[in-house]
Design a protein around this motif. Sequence first.
Motif, PDB file in Angstrom:
ATOM      1  N   ILE A  65       0.846  -1.184   0.000  1.00 42.69           N
ATOM      2  CA  ILE A  65       0.000   0.000   0.000  1.00 42.69           C
ATOM      3  C   ILE A  65       0.888   1.244   0.000  1.00 42.69           C
ATOM      4  O   ILE A  65       1.857   1.322   0.759  1.00 42.69           O
ATOM      5  N   ARG A  66       0.541   2.201  -0.834  1.00 45.04           N
ATOM      6  CA  ARG A  66       1.269   3.474  -0.871  1.00 45.04           C
ATOM      7  C   ARG A  66       0.649   4.477   0.104  1.00 45.04           C
ATOM      8  O   ARG A  66       1.360   5.169   0.820  1.00 45.04           O
ATOM      9  N   LYS A  67      -0.683   4.570   0.070  1.00 43.26           N
ATOM     10  CA  LYS A  67      -1.429   5.443   0.978  1.00 43.26           C
ATOM     11  C   LYS A  67      -2.606   4.644   1.491  1.00 43.26           C
ATOM     12  O   LYS A  67      -3.374   4.092   0.709  1.00 43.26           O
ATOM     13  N   ASP A  68      -2.757   4.586   2.803  1.00 41.38           N
ATOM     14  CA  ASP A  68      -3.816   3.749   3.362  1.00 41.38           C
ATOM     15  C   ASP A  68      -5.079   4.508   3.755  1.00 41.38           C
ATOM     16  O   ASP A  68      -6.032   3.920   4.239  1.00 41.38           O
ATOM     17  N   GLY A  69      -5.094   5.828   3.575  1.00 39.85           N
ATOM     18  CA  GLY A  69      -6.265   6.604   3.922  1.00 39.85           C
ATOM     19  C   GLY A  69      -6.375   6.907   5.405  1.00 39.85           C
ATOM     20  O   GLY A  69      -7.295   7.590   5.839  1.00 39.85           O
ATOM     21  N   ALA A  70      -5.444   6.387   6.192  1.00 37.66           N
ATOM     22  CA  ALA A  70      -5.454   6.620   7.638  1.00 37.66           C
ATOM     23  C   ALA A  70      -4.216   7.407   8.075  1.00 37.66           C
ATOM     24  O   ALA A  70      -3.857   7.401   9.244  1.00 37.66           O
ATOM     25  N   GLY A  71      -3.560   8.035   7.119  1.00 37.14           N
ATOM     26  CA  GLY A  71      -2.397   8.851   7.438  1.00 37.14           C
ATOM     27  C   GLY A  71      -1.056   8.200   7.199  1.00 37.14           C
ATOM     28  O   GLY A  71      -0.024   8.852   7.306  1.00 37.14           O
ATOM     29  N   HIS A  72      -1.039   6.908   6.894  1.00 41.67           N
ATOM     30  CA  HIS A  72       0.223   6.226   6.613  1.00 41.67           C
ATOM     31  C   HIS A  72       0.493   6.291   5.113  1.00 41.67           C
ATOM     32  O   HIS A  72      -0.392   6.009   4.312  1.00 41.67           O
ATOM     33  N   GLU A  73       1.724   6.666   4.771  1.00 41.44           N
ATOM     34  CA  GLU A  73       2.068   6.847   3.364  1.00 41.44           C
ATOM     35  C   GLU A  73       3.535   6.529   3.133  1.00 41.44           C
ATOM     36  O   GLU A  73       4.402   6.911   3.934  1.00 41.44           O
ATOM     37  N   ALA A  74       3.819   5.832   2.032  1.00 39.47           N
ATOM     38  CA  ALA A  74       5.207   5.581   1.649  1.00 39.47           C
ATOM     39  C   ALA A  74       5.848   6.920   1.289  1.00 39.47           C
ATOM     40  O   ALA A  74       5.194   7.815   0.750  1.00 39.47           O
ATOM     41  N   ASP A  75       7.120   7.047   1.586  1.00 41.02           N
ATOM     42  CA  ASP A  75       7.813   8.297   1.299  1.00 41.02           C
ATOM     43  C   ASP A  75       7.793   8.587  -0.207  1.00 41.02           C
ATOM     44  O   ASP A  75       8.237   7.746  -0.999  1.00 41.02           O
ATOM     45  N   PRO A  76       7.287   9.760  -0.603  1.00 38.63           N
ATOM     46  CA  PRO A  76       7.190  10.078  -2.032  1.00 38.63           C
ATOM     47  C   PRO A  76       8.538  10.080  -2.749  1.00 38.63           C
ATOM     48  O   PRO A  76       8.623   9.661  -3.914  1.00 38.63           O
ATOM     49  N   GLU A  77       9.597  10.540  -2.069  1.00 42.97           N
ATOM     50  CA  GLU A  77      10.919  10.536  -2.698  1.00 42.97           C
ATOM     51  C   GLU A  77      11.421   9.112  -2.903  1.00 42.97           C
ATOM     52  O   GLU A  77      12.041   8.810  -3.922  1.00 42.97           O
ATOM     53  N   GLY A  78      11.153   8.242  -1.938  1.00 42.69           N
ATOM     54  CA  GLY A  78      11.539   6.841  -2.072  1.00 42.69           C
ATOM     55  C   GLY A  78      10.802   6.170  -3.215  1.00 42.69           C
ATOM     56  O   GLY A  78      11.396   5.417  -3.994  1.00 42.69           O
ATOM     57  N   VAL A  79       9.515   6.452  -3.323  1.00 48.90           N
ATOM     58  CA  VAL A  79       8.716   5.889  -4.420  1.00 48.90           C
ATOM     59  C   VAL A  79       9.265   6.365  -5.758  1.00 48.90           C
ATOM     60  O   VAL A  79       9.470   5.569  -6.682  1.00 48.90           O
ATOM     61  N   SER A  80       9.526   7.651  -5.864  1.00 56.23           N
ATOM     62  CA  SER A  80      10.043   8.225  -7.109  1.00 56.23           C
ATOM     63  C   SER A  80      11.392   7.610  -7.487  1.00 56.23           C
ATOM     64  O   SER A  80      11.643   7.305  -8.658  1.00 56.23           O
ATOM     65  N   GLU A  81      12.241   7.422  -6.499  1.00 49.87           N
ATOM     66  CA  GLU A  81      13.556   6.820  -6.743  1.00 49.87           C
ATOM     67  C   GLU A  81      13.411   5.403  -7.308  1.00 49.87           C
ATOM     68  O   GLU A  81      14.065   5.042  -8.287  1.00 49.87           O
ATOM     69  N   LEU A  82      12.545   4.610  -6.696  1.00 49.29           N
ATOM     70  CA  LEU A  82      12.358   3.226  -7.154  1.00 49.29           C
ATOM     71  C   LEU A  82      11.696   3.183  -8.524  1.00 49.29           C
ATOM     72  O   LEU A  82      12.057   2.336  -9.353  1.00 49.29           O
ATOM     73  N   GLU A  83      10.760   4.083  -8.767  1.00 54.13           N
ATOM     74  CA  GLU A  83      10.157   4.155 -10.107  1.00 54.13           C
ATOM     75  C   GLU A  83      11.198   4.533 -11.150  1.00 54.13           C
ATOM     76  O   GLU A  83      11.230   3.958 -12.236  1.00 54.13           O
ATOM     77  N   GLY A  84      12.045   5.501 -10.799  1.00 53.51           N
ATOM     78  CA  GLY A  84      13.076   5.956 -11.724  1.00 53.51           C
ATOM     79  C   GLY A  84      14.067   4.869 -12.088  1.00 53.51           C
ATOM     80  O   GLY A  84      14.636   4.879 -13.186  1.00 53.51           O
ATOM     81  N   ARG A  85      14.257   3.915 -11.195  1.00 54.66           N
ATOM     82  CA  ARG A  85      15.158   2.791 -11.464  1.00 54.66           C
ATOM     83  C   ARG A  85      14.439   1.619 -12.120  1.00 54.66           C
ATOM     84  O   ARG A  85      15.044   0.589 -12.399  1.00 54.66           O
ATOM     85  N   GLY A  86      13.126   1.771 -12.330  1.00 52.10           N
ATOM     86  CA  GLY A  86      12.359   0.714 -12.980  1.00 52.10           C
ATOM     87  C   GLY A  86      12.088  -0.487 -12.093  1.00 52.10           C
ATOM     88  O   GLY A  86      11.787  -1.569 -12.594  1.00 52.10           O
ATOM     89  N   LEU A  87      12.179  -0.301 -10.773  1.00 51.28           N
ATOM     90  CA  LEU A  87      11.989  -1.411  -9.846  1.00 51.28           C
ATOM     91  C   LEU A  87      10.539  -1.580  -9.405  1.00 51.28           C
ATOM     92  O   LEU A  87      10.144  -2.675  -8.998  1.00 51.28           O
ATOM     93  N   VAL A  88       9.768  -0.493  -9.442  1.00 52.08           N
ATOM     94  CA  VAL A  88       8.370  -0.539  -9.030  1.00 52.08           C
ATOM     95  C   VAL A  88       7.532   0.296  -9.982  1.00 52.08           C
ATOM     96  O   VAL A  88       8.050   1.130 -10.724  1.00 52.08           O
ATOM     97  N   THR A  89       6.234   0.047  -9.911  1.00 51.57           N
ATOM     98  CA  THR A  89       5.252   0.876 -10.597  1.00 51.57           C
ATOM     99  C   THR A  89       4.270   1.323  -9.540  1.00 51.57           C
ATOM    100  O   THR A  89       3.706   0.485  -8.823  1.00 51.57           O
ATOM    101  N   ALA A  90       4.087   2.630  -9.427  1.00 44.27           N
ATOM    102  CA  ALA A  90       3.232   3.154  -8.365  1.00 44.27           C
ATOM    103  C   ALA A  90       1.961   3.779  -8.922  1.00 44.27           C
ATOM    104  O   ALA A  90       1.975   4.416  -9.972  1.00 44.27           O
ATOM    105  N   SER A  91       0.878   3.568  -8.191  1.00 47.77           N
ATOM    106  CA  SER A  91      -0.381   4.248  -8.456  1.00 47.77           C
ATOM    107  C   SER A  91      -0.637   5.192  -7.292  1.00 47.77           C
ATOM    108  O   SER A  91       0.199   5.322  -6.392  1.00 47.77           O
ATOM    109  N   GLU A  92      -1.769   5.807  -7.262  1.00 44.65           N
ATOM    110  CA  GLU A  92      -2.120   6.722  -6.175  1.00 44.65           C
ATOM    111  C   GLU A  92      -2.090   6.020  -4.818  1.00 44.65           C
ATOM    112  O   GLU A  92      -1.677   6.602  -3.823  1.00 44.65           O
TER     113      GLU A  92
END
Length: 87
Positions: free
Chosen positions: A34-61
């Motif tokens: 889960i990236r955002k759980d709707g209860a205030g917990h969220e994966a770090d946006p910079e970390g997500v962007s870094e992993l996407e930029g390396r082609g390791l993950v695909t992120a949605s909202e």
Amino acid sequence: MADGFDGLSDKALSIFTFAAYHRLLSGETVSSVIRKDGAGHEADPEGVSELEGRGLVTASETGIALGAEAQDFVETLVLALRREAGR
């Protein structure tokens, strides 16, 4: 391990750590977290962007899909934890 993992930031590693946590609890391969759980917990946006930029993950909202290499990396983390715990 592929060069795509060299020099990952702590923010990026936190996402893999979260996946490893779920892997340890479920005993099953984790292909997404889960990236955002709707209860205030969220994966770090910079970390997500870094992993996407390396082609390791695909992120949605709300989710982060782990590619095959990323799933293998999570398994490597779990094995390292078990090894350090003497298991």
